[in-house]
Write an enzyme that holds these catalytic residues in place. Structure first.
Site, short mmCIF file in Angstrom:
data_model
loop_
_atom_site.label_atom_id
_atom_site.label_comp_id
_atom_site.label_asym_id
_atom_site.label_seq_id
_atom_site.Cartn_x
_atom_site.Cartn_y
_atom_site.Cartn_z
N HIS A 807 0.85 -1.18 0.00
CA HIS A 807 0.00 0.00 0.00
C HIS A 807 0.89 1.24 0.00
O HIS A 807 1.56 1.53 0.99
CB HIS A 807 -0.91 0.00 1.23
CG HIS A 807 -1.92 -1.11 1.20
ND1 HIS A 807 -2.27 -1.84 2.31
CD2 HIS A 807 -2.64 -1.62 0.16
CE1 HIS A 807 -3.18 -2.75 1.95
NE2 HIS A 807 -3.41 -2.63 0.66
N GLU A 810 1.37 3.80 2.83
CA GLU A 810 1.89 3.35 4.12
C GLU A 810 3.41 3.37 4.11
O GLU A 810 4.09 2.34 4.16
CB GLU A 810 1.33 1.95 4.43
CG GLU A 810 -0.19 1.97 4.51
CD GLU A 810 -0.83 0.59 4.49
OE1 GLU A 810 -0.10 -0.42 4.47
OE2 GLU A 810 -2.07 0.53 4.49
N HIS A 904 3.04 -3.24 6.95
CA HIS A 904 2.00 -2.26 6.59
C HIS A 904 2.02 -1.07 7.53
O HIS A 904 2.71 -1.09 8.56
CB HIS A 904 0.61 -2.91 6.69
CG HIS A 904 0.26 -3.80 5.55
ND1 HIS A 904 -0.66 -3.47 4.59
CD2 HIS A 904 0.74 -5.03 5.20
CE1 HIS A 904 -0.75 -4.45 3.70
NE2 HIS A 904 0.09 -5.41 4.05
N GLU A 989 1.51 -4.18 11.38
CA GLU A 989 0.89 -2.87 11.21
C GLU A 989 1.59 -1.85 12.09
O GLU A 989 1.74 -2.07 13.29
CB GLU A 989 -0.59 -2.94 11.63
CG GLU A 989 -1.44 -3.88 10.79
CD GLU A 989 -1.91 -3.23 9.50
OE1 GLU A 989 -1.53 -2.08 9.23
OE2 GLU A 989 -2.65 -3.89 8.76
ZN LIG Z 1 -1.86 -1.76 4.38
#
Ligand SMILES: [Zn+2]
Length: 1150
Positions: A807, A810, A904, A989
Site C-alpha cells: 500500500h 503506508e 504495513h 501494522e
Molecule cells: Zn496496508
C-alpha cells in the site's frame, strides 16, 4: 387482606408483597403463580375495569409510588404485565365521557407518558386502544388549559415512537394543532410550550410529517421562534434546545435543508452561536447549532473537471481493462483492510470471521501448474553459489563481482529468467509499451538534463529570493555577498543548467549531510531510471538530500478544546461573507501554465510519491488542497506529499485537505503531518519534523465533481507557521520513502557489507506494469568454508520471507523495512547469528508503480494488490503473481518459509502490532459450534508477538489478533498461511501516529522508532532458533541487557480502544436523542405546581422552583409526585388506616 371503600377492588395481599412481586422479575414465583395473579395484575385489572374516582385515584397513586421509587426495571416489569394497555383502556374510558374528569385524566396521562416512554410499542398499543385521536381531541379542547394540554402533549410525544401513529396524528391535523401551541416569547405556561415543542419534534420522525411541515412553511416560523426565544437569554435554553431539535428533524430531507438555507437559517444559527459562546448558560445550544449548520451547508462539488485521477495509464489488454470508473463505490467496503478492521461494528466483524473449517484447514489447489515454478530457482542464488571467493580469502573485487552480478544487470535477469513471460509480457511490451520504450530511451538520454534540472522547482526560488540566494552562495563558499554582482552578470541563460549542477555538487560537498546509508548521487542515479506516468524530471529535495531523525522525541499534538468547532465556524463564514474570499486556483497538476499571484504560496507535486492535484487560495492565508485520486481510479485519496514555497515567516497558514476519504483519522488524536525545510537542511538540520497546529479531521460539505454518488469527503485541516521567509518546504502525510530511495539504499547496502561474511544479493522479482523493477534481496551468512558440512548447513537454513509497501500510502512500512535491511547487513552479533540461522528473502516494495506515482492504496490497475493474492493476474498484478510464485517454489523444494511477514502502516490505530492466523482463535471468536477440543494447532504463531512485546517499545501485544476474516481471504497473510502452510504468517501494522503504551507513550513515532521496530522484528526471530540453543542463549543475553531499560511497558488492555474524540459529538451530524429522564422531570414538574387551578399563577410556580425556567426544572428529581400533596397525603392515610395503622413509607418506598 383488605377491601377498600365501596369499590369492587379487593386487595388480597400487602403492599410489601406487591412490591416483592415487582422485583422478582423473572423469578419462578411469577410464572408459578398462575392460580393467584400477582398484586400488580390485580391493580391493573381493577384500573381497566374502572371503579369510582377515589379508588381509581388510589390505584394510580399506588402505581406511581411504586414506579417512582425504583429503577426502570419496575416500569419494564409493569409493561410486561400489560401496564401500558391498562393505562390506555383507563384513559379511553375516562376520556370518552361527555365531560371528562380531569382529576383522573391528568394523573393517568402523566403516568402514561412515563410508562409509554419506556414501552417501544406504545404507539401501536395506543392506536389499537383508540387512544391516539382521543388524546388529540382532548388536546384540542384544552388548548387554553396549560396543565391539561401539557399532559396530552406528553402522551402524544410518546405515542410518536411509532411511525404509523405519528402519521395518524399528522393526517388528523395534529401538526397544526400543536404548532399553534408554540407562541412567541411568553412567561406563561412554559411547561406547556416546552411540551408542545417536544411533541412537535416527536411528530417529525416521519417523512410525511416533515414534508408537510416544510410545505406549510413552518420552517421559517420555527427559525423565527428560535430567534425570539433565544433573544430572551439563557433562561429559556431548554425551549431553544427543543426548537433546534425540531429544525434538526426537518433537515433530514433535502427540502427541509433548503428551507433552512433559504430562510436565512445558517446566518441566524451562526450569529446566535457567536453570542452563545460568550455565555456559559447557552453552551448547550452551540453543539446542536453547529451540527445543523454543517447539515444545511449546500453540497459543493470539488472544483475539478473530473473525479478521475490526473494520472492515467493504458493497461495491457485494451481499454476494457480500464476499470469502470463511474460505478458507485461500495459503501460498505470502505476500503477496508487489515488496517481498517475497527471501522466495522463488532457484530459485523464477527460475521466476517471464517467459520468453515474446510476453508480454514484445507489447502486449495495451487493457482498454477508446477511447470511454472522452476523459473524462480534463480531467486535462491545462495543454493547454487559456489563461494569460490572464500578460497581466495580476501579479494574483495572477486567477491563483490559475484554478489553484484545480477543487480548490475537487471535487464539480463529479466530477459533470461522469465521465459514464460515472453508470450504475454513481451507482447505487452511490444504493443502497449512501444511508446513508453521510446519514452524510456528519451528518459535515459535526458538523465544529464535531469541532473541539471533537479532543482528546477526551487531554482526559481533561488533567483527570486535574495535572502535565499545569499544563503546558498554562502553555503557554496564560492563568493562573498559583495562579489555577487560579477557572477550574476556573467551568467548566461544557457549556462544555467551547468550552473545548477555545479551548485548542487558544491552544496553536497560542503553541506551534504552525513546521513548513514544515504548517498544523494546514488539517489539521483537511481531516480533517473525510475519510470513514472507523468515522466517526473524533478527530484523532491528531501528524498535527494536525505533525512536524519531529529534529536529527541516528538510528543503528540495537544488538541485545543473546540478547535473543530472553530474550524467549522470559519468554513461557515466562507459561505456567509464572501467578501474576504479569494477562491483562486494557485496550483493545478494538469495546468502547468497556471499563473499564480506573486504573494500567494506556490505549490508543486510533480515528483516521485508527490500527491497534490490542485491548490485553491481561499483567503489570504488559507488554502484548500485537493488530492489526486489513485492512478486510473477516482478514489482512495488520503496520502499527500507536496512542495510549498513563497511563504512569509511567522504567519499562520491554514491548509485544508478537502477530499480525504477515510471516515476518521489519527489526526484527531494527536497525529501531525511532517514538514521538511530546505533551508533548515542546508543549515545542517535535514529533518522531517512533525508539524502543524489546530489539526482536526471532520466530515465536510464537498461532494465529487461529477459521477460518483453517495461519497462523503472529510477535511483534514492544519495550520503551519513557517520559520523562514521564502523557504522551500515539503509537507507530507507521513515520512516519504520513494522507490528510488529503496534502489539507492540497496546499492549502498551492497557496498557496505563484507562479502566474505555476508551473502547479499539483489535481484529482480519481475517488471511492473509501468516497466520498473521489483527488487528481491537475499541476505544470509556466507558459509565458514566450502566444506561439505558448512555448505550443507547453509543449504538447510530455514527461509524468512519479508515483504512490504504493497500500500503506497503506508510509507511507515518502508521505514521499518529500512531498519530490517540495515540490521541484517550489519556487523551486530545478533544479526550475524540470524544470518547464520536463516536465509532472508526480502521484497521490500511490492507496489513500486503505486509508490512512484503517489497513489494511496492501489497499483496502476486501480486494484488493491493486497486483495489479489488468491488468484493474482500475471499481467495486471505481476508483483503479487511472482511473489506468490516464488513462495510456491520455495514450498515445492521443501523450503517453506518459517516466517512470512508483510509490513504495513495503520492510519487509525496507535502502536505497532501483528495480525496472524489461527483456526482455533477464529472459531472461538466467531462463537462457532465446531468442537475445537480435538483440533490440534501449534501455538507457535504467538511466539514472535510475545517476544516483540518484551523487546520492542512501540509494540503492543494487546493490539494483536489471529483471526481469519472472509473479507481478508485474499490478503498476503491469509493466503501464505493457508496455501503455503506457513504457521507464522503475519501482517505487521505500524501506526502513522504514535504509541499509547510503553516508554513511547504519548509520543509520535519517527523514522528512528520505525527503523528500530524493523530491527526488533529481526531480534524476535532469534526466539525461533531452538536448534541453535547455545547460540541463542549467548545472544539472548545480549538482547536482555539491551532491553532491560525498556521493561516498563504497560499492559493495560483498555488502552487499545481509541478514547472518544473530545468533540466526537460534533463529528457526526446526528441529533442527540432525548433522554427519558428529561421527560420524567418535565412531567413531574407539571404536577409540582399544586394543581390545574393554578394556571395563571406563574409567579407562584416560579417562586417554588427557583426562577421557574424549564431548564432548571429539568434537573428535578425523577421521583414522581403525580398527585398534589394534600391528595397524596389523604389517600396515603386512608390506605394506611385500612391497613391497621401500618406506616406506608417504610414499606412501599425502599
Ligand atoms: Zn496496508
Amino acid at each position: 387482606m383488605f377491601a377498600y371503600g365501596r369499590s369492587n377492588f379487593t386487595w388480597n395481599g400487602t403492599l410489601r408483597e406487591l412490591q416483592g412481586s415487582w422485583t422478582e422479575r423473572r423469578g419462578p414465583a411469577m410464572t408459578a403463580s398462575a392460580s393467584s395473579s400477582s398484586g400488580l395484575e390485580v391493580l391493573l385489572s381493577a384500573l381497566q375495569n374502572g371503579g369510582d374516582v377515589e379508588s381509581t385515584l388510589n390505584i394510580l397513586n399506588v402505581l406511581d409510588e411504586l414506579l417512582s421509587a425504583g429503577t426502570d426495571r419496575r416500569i419494564h416489569y409493569m409493561i410486561s404485565k400489560g401496564g401500558s394497555e391498562a393505562l390506555l383502556v383507563a384513559l379511553v374510558n375516562a376520556g370518552r365521557s361527555f365531560s371528562p374528569n380531569y382529576t383522573i385524566l391528568l394523573p393517568l396521562l402523566h403516568l402514561l407518558a412515563k410508562v409509554g416512554h419506556r414501552d417501544r410499542r406504545i404507539g401501536v398499543k395506543a392506536e389499537e386502544a383508540g387512544a391516539v385521536l382521543l388524546t388529540l381531541n382532548l388536546l384540542r379542547h384544552n388548548a387554553q388549559h396549560g396543565s391539561r394540554a401539557a399532559a396530552c402533549l406528553w402522551a402524544i410525544q410518546v405515542f410518536c415512537s411509532s411511525v404509523s401513529t405519528a402519521n395518524l396524528i399528522g393526517a388528523n391535523h395534529g401538526l397544526d394543532v400543536i404548532y399553534g401551541l408554540i407562541p412567541q416569547y411568553s412567561t406563561k405556561h412554559l411547561h406547556t410550550i416546552k411540551a408542545a415543542i417536544d411533541a412537535f419534534a416527536a411528530l417529525l420522525c416521519t417523512k410525511a410529517n416533515v414534508s408537510s411541515v416544510v410545505s406549510k412553511g413552518y420552517v421559517s416560523g420555527l427559525l423565527r421562534l428560535y430567534e425570539d426565544w433565544y433573544s430572551k437569554g439563557s433562561e429559556h435554553v431548554a425551549i431553544c434546545h427543543a426548537l433546534l431539535r425540531c429544525l434538526h428533524k426537518v433537515t433530514h430531507i433535502t427540502a427541509g435543508r433548503q428551507a433552512v438555507l433559504s430562510q436565512g437559517g445558517i446566518r441566524l444559527l451562526y450569529e446566535t452561536t457567536q453570542t452563545c459562546l460568550l455565555s456559559k448558560g447557552l453552551e448547550p445550544l452551540v453543539e446542536l447549532s453547529v451540527q445543523l449548520m454543517r447539515k444545511c451547508l449546500p453540497k459543493t462539488p470539488l472544483p475539478l473537471t473530473s473525479d478521475q485521477s490526473a494520472y492515467t495509464f493504458p493497461l495491457p489488454g485494451g481499454p476494457h481493462a480500464v476499470p469502470e470508473t463511474d460505478a458507485e463505490p461500495d459503501e460498505s467496503s470502505d476500503e477496508s483492510d487489515d488496517d481498517d478492521a475497527e471501522d466495522k461494528p463488532e457484530a459485523d466483524y464477527d460475521d466476517d470471521l471464517e467459520t468453515d473449517l474446510n476453508k480454514l484447514r484445507l489447502r486449495p489447489d495451487p493457482d498454477r501448474p508446477k511447470e511454472l515454478l522452476p523459473q524462480y530457482s534463480h531467486l535462491c542464488p545462495e543454493l547454487s553459489h559456489d563461494f569460490q571467493e572464500l578460497d581466495l580469502s580476501s579479494e574483495p573485487d572477486e567477491s563483490s563481482t559475484a554478489s553484484s552480478s545480477s543487480s548490475s544487470d537487471e535487464e539480463a535477469v529479466r530477459l533470461n529468467s522469465f521465459p514464460f513471460r515472453c508470450s504475454r509480457w513481451d507482447r505487452r511490451r511490444s504493443t502497449v509499451h512501444s511508446d513508453s520504450e521510446t519514452e524510456a530511451k528519451g528518459h535515459t538520454a535526458a538523465v544529464g538534463q535531469l541532473e541539471a534540472r533537479d532543482f528546477h522547482s526551487h531554482s526559481s526560488l533561488l533567483s527570486t529570493s535574495p535572502r535565499f540566494r545569499t544563503m546558498v552562495r554562502e553555503a557554496r563558499g564560492k563568493a562573498l555577498p559583495g562579489q555577487r554582482g560579477d557572477e550574476q552578470d556573467d551568467e548566461e541563460v544557457d549556462a544555467e543548467e551547468s550552473h545548477h549542477r555545479t551548485m548542487i555538487d558544491k552544496l553536497l560537498e560542503r553541506h551534504g549531510a552525513c546521513i548513514p546509508h544515504h548517498d544523494p548521487r546514488l539517489y539521483r542515479a537511481a531516480a533517473a531510471k525510475t519510470t513514472s506516468i507523468p515522466g517526473f524530471s524533478i527530484l523532491a529535495f528531501p528524498d535527494f538530500w536525505g533525512h536524519l531523525p531529529p534529536p529527541g522525541h516528538e510528543p503528540m499534538a495537544p488538541r485545543k478544546p473546540n478547535v473543530q468547532r472553530q474550524k467549522v465556524f470559519e468554513d461557515v463564514r466562507r459561505f456567509l461573507n464572501a467578501d474576504d474570499i479569494i477562491d483562486q486556483v494557485v496550483f493545478d497538476l494538469e495546468d502547468s501554465s497556471l499563473q499564480c499571484p506573486s504573494d500567494a504560496l506556490r505549490f508543486f507535486s510533480k515528483f516521485e510519491c508527490g500527491n497534490l492535484r490542485k491548490a485553491v487560495q481561499v483567503r489570504r492565508y488559507e488554502y484548500d488542497l485537493i488530492l489526486n485520486a489513485d492512478a486510473n481510479s477516482n478514489q482512495h485519496t488520503q496520502w499527500f506529499y507536496f512542495e510549498v514555497s513563497n511563504m512569509v515567516a511567522d504567519v499562520p497558514y491554514r491548509f485544508n485537505v478537502i477530499n480525504c476519504e477515510k471516515s476518521n483519522s489519527q489526526f484527531n488524536y494527536g497525529m501531525q503531518p511532517v514538514l521538511y525545510s530546505v533551508r533548515e537542511a542546508l543549515e545542517g538540520r535535514p529533518h522531517w519534523l512533525r508539524t502543524g497546529t489546530e489539526i482536526c479531521y471532520f466530515r465536510n460539505h464537498f461532494c465529487p465533481a461529477r459521477g460518483r454518488k453517495r461519497t462523503t469527503f472529510y477535511t483534514l485541516t492544519f495550520t503551519i507557521t513557517f520559520k523562514h521567509n521564502e523557504d522551500v518546504c515539503y509537507v507530507a502525510y507521513h515520512y516519504p520513502h520513494t522507490y528510488s530511495a529503496l534502489k539507492a539504499h540497496l546499492k549502498v547496502l551492497q557496498k557496505s557489507v563484507d562479502p566474505a561474511k555476508v551473502f547479499f544479493q539483489q535481484q529482480t522479482l519481475c517488471g511492473t506494469l509501468a516497466g520498473n523493477w521489483c527488487p528481491v534481496v537475499t541476505i544470509t551468512a556466507c558459509p565458514a568454508s566450502r566444506g561439505w558440512r558448512d555448505m550443507h548447513q547453509l543449504r538447510n537454513r530455514p527461509c524468512i520471507v519479508l515483504t512490504g509497501r504493497v500500500h503506497p500510502g503506508e510509507s511507515n512500512a518502508s521505514w521499518m523495512m529500512k531498519g530490517t535491511l540495515e540490521f541484517l547487513c550489519s556487523s551486530d552479533p545478533v544479526a550475524q547469528s540470524l544470518r547464520e540461522a536463516f536465509v532472508f528473502k526480502l521484497i521490500p516494495m511490492l507496489n513500486p508503480d503505486g509508490v512512484i506515482n503517489g497513489t494511496n492504496r492501489c497499483d496502476l490497475n486501480s486494484e488493491d494488490l493486497n486483495r489479489q493474492w488468491s488468484k493474482p493476474d500475471p499481467v495486471l498484478s505481476p508483483t503479487i503473481y511472482h511473489a506468490k510464485g516464488f513462495l510456491y517454489y520455495l514450498n515445492s523444494i521443501g523450503r517453506t518459509p518459517l516466517v512470512f511477514c508483510d509490513y504495513h502502516g495503520h492510519s487509525r490505530k496507535k502502536n505497532v502490532f501483528l495480525y496472524g492466523c489461527s483456526v482455533k482463535e477464529t472459531l472461538w471468536q466467531s462463537g462457532s459450534v465446531v468442537n475445537t477440543a480435538g483440533l490440534k494447532e501449534d501455538p507457535g504463531y504467538r511466539t514472535i508477538p510475545k517476544t516483540l512485546d518484551r523487546l520492542a517499545p512501540a509494540f503492543s501485544f494487546n493490539s494483536c489478533n489471529y483471526l481469519v476474516e472472509k473479507s481478508r481471504s485474499a490478503t498476503a497473510r491469509v493466503v501464505v498461511w493457508r496455501e503455503m502452510g506457513v504457521l507464522r504468517s503475519y501482517t505487521m501494522e505500524s501506526t502513522h501516529n504514535g504509541c499509547d503504551q510503553g516508554i513511547y507513550k504519548g509520543l509520535q513515532t519517527g523514522t528512528r522508532e520505525l527503523q528500530e521496530m524493523g530491527v526488533k522484528f529481526c531480534h524476535s526471530l532469534l526466539s525461533l532458533t531452538k536448534d541453535m540453543k547455545a547460540l541463542y542463549s549467548r545472544r539472548i543475553n545480549h538482547i536482555d541487557v539491551d532491553h532491560n531499560v525498556l521493561d516498563h511497558k504497560s499492559h493495560n488492555c483498555f488502552e487499545d480502544d481509541e478514547p472518544p474524540c473530545v468533540e466526537e459529538i460534533e463529528y457526526s451530524t446526528d441529533c442527540p436523542a432525548l433522554k427519558g429522564t428529561d421527560l420524567d422531570s418535565d412531567v413531574n414538574s407539571n404536577m409540582a405546581s399544586s394543581d390545574e387551578e393554578d394556571e395563571g399563577n406563574e409567579g407562584h410556580r416560579r417562586a417554588r422552583h427557583g426562577r421557574g425556567s424549564v431548564g432548571q426544572l429539568q434537573h428535578l428529581s425523577m421521583k414522581s409526585r403525580l398527585f398534589p400533596h394534600p391528595m397524596r397525603q389523604a389517600s396515603s392515610e386512608a390506605l394506611g388506616e385500612k391497613r391497621n395503622g401500618v406506616g406506608m413509607n417504610g414499606q412501599i418506598i425502599s
